[in-house]
Design a protein around this motif. Structure first.
Motif, PDB file in Angstrom:
ATOM      1  N   ALA A  76       0.933  -1.054  -0.025  1.00 59.62           N
ATOM      2  CA  ALA A  76       0.076  -0.144  -0.109  1.00 59.62           C
ATOM      3  C   ALA A  76       0.820   1.214  -0.067  1.00 59.62           C
ATOM      4  CB  ALA A  76      -0.904   0.014   1.341  1.00 59.62           C
ATOM      5  N   SER A  77       0.567   2.192  -0.795  1.00 58.27           N
ATOM      6  CA  SER A  77       1.270   3.502  -0.902  1.00 58.27           C
ATOM      7  C   SER A  77       0.425   4.641  -0.816  1.00 58.27           C
ATOM      8  CB  SER A  77       2.093   3.567  -2.120  1.00 58.27           C
ATOM      9  OG  SER A  77       1.434   3.559  -3.426  1.00 58.27           O
ATOM     10  N   ALA A  78       1.086   5.576  -0.080  1.00 60.77           N
ATOM     11  CA  ALA A  78       0.015   6.957  -0.236  1.00 60.77           C
ATOM     12  C   ALA A  78       0.987   7.940  -1.097  1.00 60.77           C
ATOM     13  CB  ALA A  78       0.020   7.325   1.472  1.00 60.77           C
ATOM     14  N   SER A  79       0.269   9.144  -1.555  1.00 63.71           N
ATOM     15  CA  SER A  79       0.833  10.007  -2.465  1.00 63.71           C
ATOM     16  C   SER A  79       0.260  11.346  -2.431  1.00 63.71           C
ATOM     17  CB  SER A  79       0.593   9.524  -3.796  1.00 63.71           C
ATOM     18  OG  SER A  79       0.995  10.602  -4.837  1.00 63.71           O
ATOM     19  N   GLN A  80       0.991  12.242  -2.698  1.00 69.34           N
ATOM     20  CA  GLN A  80       0.421  13.787  -2.738  1.00 69.34           C
ATOM     21  C   GLN A  80      -0.438  13.812  -4.025  1.00 69.34           C
ATOM     22  OE1 GLN A  80       3.606  16.715  -3.014  1.00 69.34           O
ATOM     23  NE2 GLN A  80       4.744  15.871  -0.683  1.00 69.34           N
ATOM     24  N   ASP A  81      -0.741  12.918  -4.707  1.00 75.26           N
ATOM     25  CA  ASP A  81      -1.756  12.785  -5.774  1.00 75.26           C
ATOM     26  C   ASP A  81      -3.058  12.709  -5.029  1.00 75.26           C
ATOM     27  OD1 ASP A  81      -1.855  10.226  -5.416  1.00 75.26           O
ATOM     28  OD2 ASP A  81      -0.987   9.721  -7.148  1.00 75.26           O
ATOM     29  N   HIS A  82      -3.233  12.662  -3.880  1.00 76.24           N
ATOM     30  CA  HIS A  82      -4.325  12.529  -3.074  1.00 76.24           C
ATOM     31  C   HIS A  82      -5.002  11.203  -3.096  1.00 76.24           C
ATOM     32  CE1 HIS A  82      -5.825  17.086  -4.443  1.00 76.24           C
ATOM     33  NE2 HIS A  82      -4.562  16.830  -3.641  1.00 76.24           N
ATOM     34  N   THR A  83      -4.228  10.051  -3.558  1.00 71.18           N
ATOM     35  CA  THR A  83      -4.646   8.703  -3.482  1.00 71.18           C
ATOM     36  C   THR A  83      -3.878   7.839  -2.505  1.00 71.18           C
ATOM     37  OG1 THR A  83      -3.308   7.984  -5.432  1.00 71.18           O
ATOM     38  CG2 THR A  83      -5.411   9.131  -5.984  1.00 71.18           C
ATOM     39  N   VAL A  84      -4.598   6.592  -2.470  1.00 71.02           N
ATOM     40  CA  VAL A  84      -3.825   5.418  -1.877  1.00 71.02           C
ATOM     41  C   VAL A  84      -3.857   4.699  -2.943  1.00 71.02           C
ATOM     42  CG1 VAL A  84      -3.809   3.462  -0.159  1.00 71.02           C
ATOM     43  CG2 VAL A  84      -4.438   6.143   0.649  1.00 71.02           C
ATOM     44  N   ARG A  85      -2.570   3.586  -3.229  1.00 71.36           N
ATOM     45  CA  ARG A  85      -2.785   2.663  -4.136  1.00 71.36           C
ATOM     46  C   ARG A  85      -2.260   1.451  -3.643  1.00 71.36           C
ATOM     47  NH1 ARG A  85      -2.110   2.981  -9.958  1.00 71.36           N
ATOM     48  NH2 ARG A  85      -2.404   5.067 -10.164  1.00 71.36           N
ATOM     49  N   LEU A  86      -2.999   0.222  -4.090  1.00 71.28           N
ATOM     50  CA  LEU A  86      -2.768  -1.122  -3.837  1.00 71.28           C
ATOM     51  C   LEU A  86      -1.807  -1.631  -4.880  1.00 71.28           C
ATOM     52  CD1 LEU A  86      -5.739  -2.133  -1.953  1.00 71.28           C
ATOM     53  CD2 LEU A  86      -4.016  -0.965  -0.817  1.00 71.28           C
ATOM     54  N   TRP A  87      -0.854  -2.414  -4.594  1.00 70.81           N
ATOM     55  CA  TRP A  87       0.104  -3.060  -5.474  1.00 70.81           C
ATOM     56  C   TRP A  87       0.207  -4.502  -5.004  1.00 70.81           C
ATOM     57  CZ3 TRP A  87       2.496   0.531  -9.261  1.00 70.81           C
ATOM     58  CH2 TRP A  87       2.422   1.771  -8.478  1.00 70.81           C
ATOM     59  N   ILE A  88       0.128  -5.053  -6.294  1.00 74.22           N
ATOM     60  CA  ILE A  88       0.857  -6.711  -6.184  1.00 74.22           C
ATOM     61  C   ILE A  88       2.252  -6.584  -6.394  1.00 74.22           C
ATOM     62  CG2 ILE A  88       0.602  -9.193  -6.940  1.00 74.22           C
ATOM     63  CD1 ILE A  88      -2.108  -7.945  -5.697  1.00 74.22           C
ATOM     64  N   PRO A  89       3.061  -6.757  -5.745  1.00 74.21           N
ATOM     65  CA  PRO A  89       4.559  -6.618  -6.164  1.00 74.21           C
ATOM     66  C   PRO A  89       5.228  -7.712  -6.825  1.00 74.21           C
ATOM     67  CG  PRO A  89       4.227  -7.586  -3.632  1.00 74.21           C
ATOM     68  CD  PRO A  89       2.791  -7.536  -4.183  1.00 74.21           C
ATOM     69  N   CYS A  90       4.993  -7.777  -8.302  1.00 77.01           N
ATOM     70  CA  CYS A  90       5.453  -8.694  -9.005  1.00 77.01           C
ATOM     71  C   CYS A  90       5.689  -8.011 -10.427  1.00 77.01           C
ATOM     72  CB  CYS A  90       4.491  -9.939  -9.295  1.00 77.01           C
ATOM     73  SG  CYS A  90       2.916  -9.459 -10.140  1.00 77.01           S
ATOM     74  N   ILE A  91       6.141  -8.702 -11.246  1.00 83.96           N
ATOM     75  CA  ILE A  91       6.323  -8.044 -12.679  1.00 83.96           C
ATOM     76  C   ILE A  91       5.359  -7.521 -13.343  1.00 83.96           C
ATOM     77  CG2 ILE A  91       8.919  -9.141 -12.818  1.00 83.96           C
ATOM     78  CD1 ILE A  91       7.260 -10.977 -14.934  1.00 83.96           C
ATOM     79  N   TYR A  92       4.213  -7.945 -13.153  1.00 84.88           N
ATOM     80  CA  TYR A  92       3.082  -7.561 -13.757  1.00 84.88           C
ATOM     81  C   TYR A  92       2.542  -6.389 -13.265  1.00 84.88           C
ATOM     82  CZ  TYR A  92       2.953 -12.359 -15.207  1.00 84.88           C
ATOM     83  OH  TYR A  92       3.482 -13.653 -15.660  1.00 84.88           O
ATOM     84  N   GLY A  93       3.067  -5.734 -12.194  1.00 83.78           N
ATOM     85  CA  GLY A  93       2.834  -4.490 -11.985  1.00 83.78           C
ATOM     86  C   GLY A  93       1.300  -4.059 -11.558  1.00 83.78           C
ATOM     87  N   GLU A  94       0.536  -5.153 -11.164  1.00 91.18           N
ATOM     88  CA  GLU A  94      -0.832  -4.953 -10.615  1.00 91.18           C
ATOM     89  C   GLU A  94      -1.128  -3.852  -9.700  1.00 91.18           C
ATOM     90  OE1 GLU A  94      -3.189  -8.561 -10.395  1.00 91.18           O
ATOM     91  OE2 GLU A  94      -1.672  -9.448 -11.448  1.00 91.18           O
ATOM     92  N   SER A  95      -1.993  -2.877  -9.781  1.00 89.92           N
ATOM     93  CA  SER A  95      -2.377  -2.063  -8.997  1.00 89.92           C
ATOM     94  C   SER A  95      -3.863  -1.414  -9.045  1.00 89.92           C
ATOM     95  CB  SER A  95      -1.499  -0.649  -8.806  1.00 89.92           C
ATOM     96  OG  SER A  95      -1.597   0.169  -9.867  1.00 89.92           O
ATOM     97  N   SER A  96      -4.204  -0.947  -7.963  1.00 94.52           N
ATOM     98  CA  SER A  96      -5.579  -0.433  -7.595  1.00 94.52           C
ATOM     99  C   SER A  96      -5.534   1.012  -6.984  1.00 94.52           C
ATOM    100  CB  SER A  96      -6.717  -1.375  -6.944  1.00 94.52           C
ATOM    101  OG  SER A  96      -6.876  -2.444  -7.748  1.00 94.52           O
ATOM    102  N   VAL A  97      -6.134   1.805  -7.461  1.00 89.94           N
ATOM    103  CA  VAL A  97      -6.273   3.057  -6.766  1.00 89.94           C
ATOM    104  C   VAL A  97      -7.481   3.536  -5.957  1.00 89.94           C
ATOM    105  CG1 VAL A  97      -6.481   5.751  -7.167  1.00 89.94           C
ATOM    106  CG2 VAL A  97      -5.379   3.960  -8.884  1.00 89.94           C
ATOM    107  N   LEU A  98      -7.326   3.990  -4.617  1.00 92.69           N
ATOM    108  CA  LEU A  98      -8.289   4.100  -3.720  1.00 92.69           C
ATOM    109  C   LEU A  98      -8.609   5.873  -3.574  1.00 92.69           C
ATOM    110  CD1 LEU A  98      -7.434   1.766  -0.829  1.00 92.69           C
ATOM    111  CD2 LEU A  98      -8.647   1.373  -2.972  1.00 92.69           C
ATOM    112  N   LYS A  99      -9.558   6.254  -4.267  1.00 91.55           N
ATOM    113  CA  LYS A  99      -9.806   7.496  -4.177  1.00 91.55           C
ATOM    114  C   LYS A  99     -10.848   8.113  -3.218  1.00 91.55           C
ATOM    115  CE  LYS A  99      -9.301   7.618  -9.223  1.00 91.55           C
ATOM    116  NZ  LYS A  99      -9.962   8.074 -10.651  1.00 91.55           N
ATOM    117  N   GLY A 100     -10.704   9.310  -2.515  1.00 88.77           N
ATOM    118  CA  GLY A 100     -11.674   9.819  -1.487  1.00 88.77           C
ATOM    119  C   GLY A 100     -11.032  10.673  -0.847  1.00 88.77           C
ATOM    120  N   HIS A 101      -9.747  10.927  -0.570  1.00 86.24           N
ATOM    121  CA  HIS A 101      -9.151  12.121  -0.050  1.00 86.24           C
ATOM    122  C   HIS A 101      -9.083  13.214  -0.951  1.00 86.24           C
ATOM    123  CE1 HIS A 101      -7.803  10.360   3.700  1.00 86.24           C
ATOM    124  NE2 HIS A 101      -7.440   9.309   3.080  1.00 86.24           N
ATOM    125  N   THR A 102      -9.101  14.485  -0.568  1.00 85.85           N
ATOM    126  CA  THR A 102      -9.204  15.537  -1.373  1.00 85.85           C
ATOM    127  C   THR A 102      -8.097  16.651  -1.167  1.00 85.85           C
ATOM    128  OG1 THR A 102     -10.222  16.924   0.251  1.00 85.85           O
ATOM    129  CG2 THR A 102     -11.639  15.893  -1.231  1.00 85.85           C
TER     130      THR A 102
END
Length: 397
Positions: A76-102
């Motif tokens: 899980a990562s947090a960013s200044q782009d207002h999102t949280v992102r969930l990642w599968i740590p593998c070479i396929y780079g799968e991720s999902s974005v959690l939007k809600g913060h402003t």
């Protein structure tokens, strides 16, 4: 048992980020280390020989925090782009974005079972998300300033992980009951403001780092301040408990890391190595290693067995590295008890300039993982459950 002369020791430096390193985290087996940076990237370092690394892109702005799930299968990562992102740590780079913060998200933390994630943001809110459904579960709000950090307790004393500790620029530290979704206690004892907070391994205490150069420990059962350390010359940005609960490591803008003996209420090590402010630090789950990151864009990997060594024995064998700070920067400990601790204040200074690590091993080859399509979660106002699916990726060396 390793010799005290080798404790602690800088194993190696990792270079791969192009801007300040803001977060570090180990997986459960200390086989992998993940780092995040102002350069908007995550790097997954494979620590076992031969070393390799994978650089993940996806966030649009600086990444401020990163953490492994307890089983190591999700990041899980947090960013200044207002999102949280969930990642599968593998070479396929799968991720999902959690939007809600402003506003920029400052921290992210998993629950002990890995089923939920808590995020803290400059929008003054704390949000709890479901990892499985990738949906917002609920929001906590009572902070009146930017929320710097929020952590879920993870210990045998709170197996349901229902307590959250948070801190913010409103100069407060708050405890939350996630079952009833209420604030159950507030600590307000800062001249500056708390920048980071975390639970000790037993879940009975919290430690906070302060912009006013201090570190404080609070007993959440009695709601009392237990210890107050002022060992740094600039603000403290991050802290990490050793899994024994007996030691705390701190990272500061004064360019040093310091290791505190909580039982002896004293500073035992001052570690140098970064060029400029140190922004993050974390112990491995077993406590045999720790990693730090700083404004110099470097990640330093350290090894220590100090939990097995007698402190006086360490000082005796490290006399050439022992240094007493000049006034007025002496170790300043304020135990809240009737006993005054009057003792000679010494700390072992570890400087890689003299304690040279392996400088011959080349940096790991870093592979860039870029996902051309992402599976974002729906906006928080939309119901439904979706799971991430694999996107087309490119692998670059």
């Amino acid at each position: 048992m390793a010799s005290p002369l080798e404790d602690p020791v800088l194993i190696r430096r990792f270079r791969g980020h192009t801007a300040a390193v803001t977060g570090v985290a180990f997986d459960a087996n200390a086989a992998e280390l993940v780092t995040c940076s102002v350069d908007s990237l995550l790097i997954l370092w494979k620590l076992r020989t031969p070393c390799s690394a994978y650089r993940f892109s996806g966030h649009a702005e600086a990444v401020t925090s990163v953490e492994f799930s307890p089983d190591g299968r999700v990041l899980a990562s947090a960013s200044q782009d207002h999102t949280v992102r969930l990642w599968i740590p593998c070479i396929y780079g799968e991720s999902s974005v959690l939007k809600g913060h402003t506003a920029p998200v400052r921290s992210v933390s998993f629950s002990h079972d890995g089923y939920s994630v808590v995020s803290a943001s400059n929008d003054k809110l704390i949000k709890i998300w479901s990892v499985c459904s990738q949906r917002l579960l609920f929001t906590l709000f009572q902070h009146t300033g930017w929320v710097c950090c929020a952590k879920l307790v993870s210990s045998r004393f709170s197996p349901d992980g229902r307590i959250i500790a948070s801190c913010g620029e409103d100069k407060s530290i708050k405890l939350w009951d996630t079952r009833n979704k209420i604030c159950i206690n507030t600590f307000s004892d800062y001249e500056g403001f708390p920048t980071f907070v975390d639970f000790n391994p037993s879940g009975t205490c919290i430690a906070s780092a302060g912009s006013n150069n201090t570190v404080k420990l609070w007993d959440i059962r009695t709601n009392k301040l237990l210890q107050h350390f002022k060992v740094h010359r600039a603000g403290v940005n991050c802290i990490s408990f050793h899994p024994s609960g007996n030691y705390l490591i701190t990272a500061s803008s004064d360019g040093t890391l310091k290791i505190l003996d909580l039982l002896g209420e004293r500073l035992i090590y001052t570690l140098h190595g970064h060029k400029g402010p140190v922004l993050c630090v974390a112990f491995s789950k077993g406590g045999e290693s720790f990693a730090s990151g700083g404004v110099d864009a470097q990640v330093l990997l350290w090894k220590t067995n100090f939990d097995t060594l007698d402190y006086e024995e360490v000082l005796k064998h490290n006399f050439r590295r022992t240094h007493i700070d000049d006034p007025p920067h002496l170790l300043d400990v304020y135990p809240r008890s009737c006993h005054f601790h009057d003792e000679t204040i010494t700390s072992v200074e570890v400087d890689p300039t003299f304690d040279v690590p392996d400088m011959q091993t080349p940096d790991p080859v870093i592979f860039d993982i870029r996902t051309s399509s992402y599976m974002s979660t729906p906006d928080v106002s939309v119901s439904g459950t979706k799971k991430p699916k694999r996107g087309h990726t490119t692998l670059e060396k």
